[in-house]
Enzyme design. Sequence first.
Site, PDB file in Angstrom:
ATOM      1  N   CYS A 110     -15.175   2.753  15.629  1.00  0.00           N
ATOM      2  CA  CYS A 110     -14.239   1.751  15.127  1.00  0.00           C
ATOM      3  C   CYS A 110     -14.502   0.345  15.657  1.00  0.00           C
ATOM      4  O   CYS A 110     -13.864  -0.608  15.222  1.00  0.00           O
ATOM      5  CB  CYS A 110     -12.812   2.175  15.444  1.00  0.00           C
ATOM      6  N   HIS A 246      -8.750  -3.934  15.100  1.00  0.00           N
ATOM      7  CA  HIS A 246      -8.985  -2.671  14.407  1.00  0.00           C
ATOM      8  C   HIS A 246      -7.645  -2.030  14.091  1.00  0.00           C
ATOM      9  O   HIS A 246      -6.768  -1.917  14.958  1.00  0.00           O
ATOM     10  CB  HIS A 246      -9.834  -1.749  15.281  1.00  0.00           C
ATOM     11  N   ASN A 276      -6.207   4.117   8.980  1.00  0.00           N
ATOM     12  CA  ASN A 276      -7.320   3.747   9.857  1.00  0.00           C
ATOM     13  C   ASN A 276      -8.628   3.939   9.101  1.00  0.00           C
ATOM     14  O   ASN A 276      -9.047   5.068   8.850  1.00  0.00           O
ATOM     15  CB  ASN A 276      -7.272   4.634  11.112  1.00  0.00           C
TER      16      ASN A 276
END
Length: 319
Positions: A110, A246, A276
Site C-alpha cells: 500500500c 493511503h 482500500n
Amino acid sequence: MTYARIAKSSRYLSEFAVSNDDLSQIMETSDEWIKTRTGISSRRISQQENTSDLAIQVAKQLLAGEDPAGVDLIIVATMSPDAYTPATAALVQAAVGAENAACFDLSAACSGFVYALDVAEKMLRRPGGMALVIGAETLSKLVDWQDRTTAVLFGDGAGGVLVKNDALEPHFLASQLKSYGHLAKFLSAGQTSPQPFPGPVTDLAPFKMNGREVYKFATHKVPEVITACLEEAGVGLAEVDLFLLHQANYRIVKQVARRLDLPEEKFPCNIAEYGNTSAASEAILLAELAEEGKAQAGDLVVLAGFGGGLTAAAQLVRL
C-alpha cells in the site's frame, strides 16, 4: 535545467459496486459493523478485468493528447499483478504504444504508489521526458471471502499520474521511504510453496493481516515519515494544503491528523465509496480531488502510504 512535475492525474474503477449489505449476505457481518470499524460503505469489484486492464484505462486517459512514443518510463505499483511475468507495466506499454518506454512493476504493497512516484522522479532526467506512474490493484482476487476481518476492507481500482520533466523549478520537494522487514509477519498475501516440486500450481495464499498491529504501526510511523519529509524540505505542517493518505481505514486517517495536530479537513477521504485499493488509493484520491477542483496547480501536497513489508512512505510535491 528542467525538473519533474505531475502534469495530469487520472483514475479508473469498475462500475460494479458491492455494498456492506451485499457482503452481509455471504458472511457474518453487517453494514454497521464494517462502517464503525473502517468507515467503508462500499467497494468496487472488477468482475471481468485484470489489473492490467485497469492500469491500461488510466494510461490511455493520461496520454490523451500526448505522443506515446515520448514516454520514457512506465511503472505500475501493484501487489496483485496479472502474472509473475510479464510485468503489468509491459502490458500497459503494448496497449498504449509507448514503444520507447522502460517498463517494470514495483511491489511495496500500500506504499507502492509513493515509492513508484519517487523512483520515477529520480529516473526521469531527460528534458521533456515523460513517465507514467500507475497504482493498480484487483485485490478481490487475493482475499478470502469467508474472512470478514479482511474481505470487507478491499476494493479494486487504478489511479495514476503523468510525470513530465519540463518544469523550471522543483516540484518534488522531499521524500521519505521506509521499510520495517522485522514486522513483515503482520501483513501478507500470495505466498508460494517453499518446496521445489509441490505438484500443480494452485491458488495463492489469501490475504492475512494482524489488524491491531497494522493500526499501531500506521498511526505511529505515518506521522513520523510525514514529519521527516517536511523537515527535509524545510516546510511547516501548516503550509501543506492537503495530506493524501493511503485509504486503509478512516480511523487511521483521523488518528494521523490528530497526532500531527492538524484539522481533519486537510485529510480528505474517499474510503467510504471505494474501500482500500492498496497501491491505487492515493492516486485515485488525487485524481478525484483534481476533477472536483479541490487539488489545483500550486497546491502543496503530501502523499503518504503504509502497508505490507511493513512499509511507510511520504512524498512532498507542489502540484
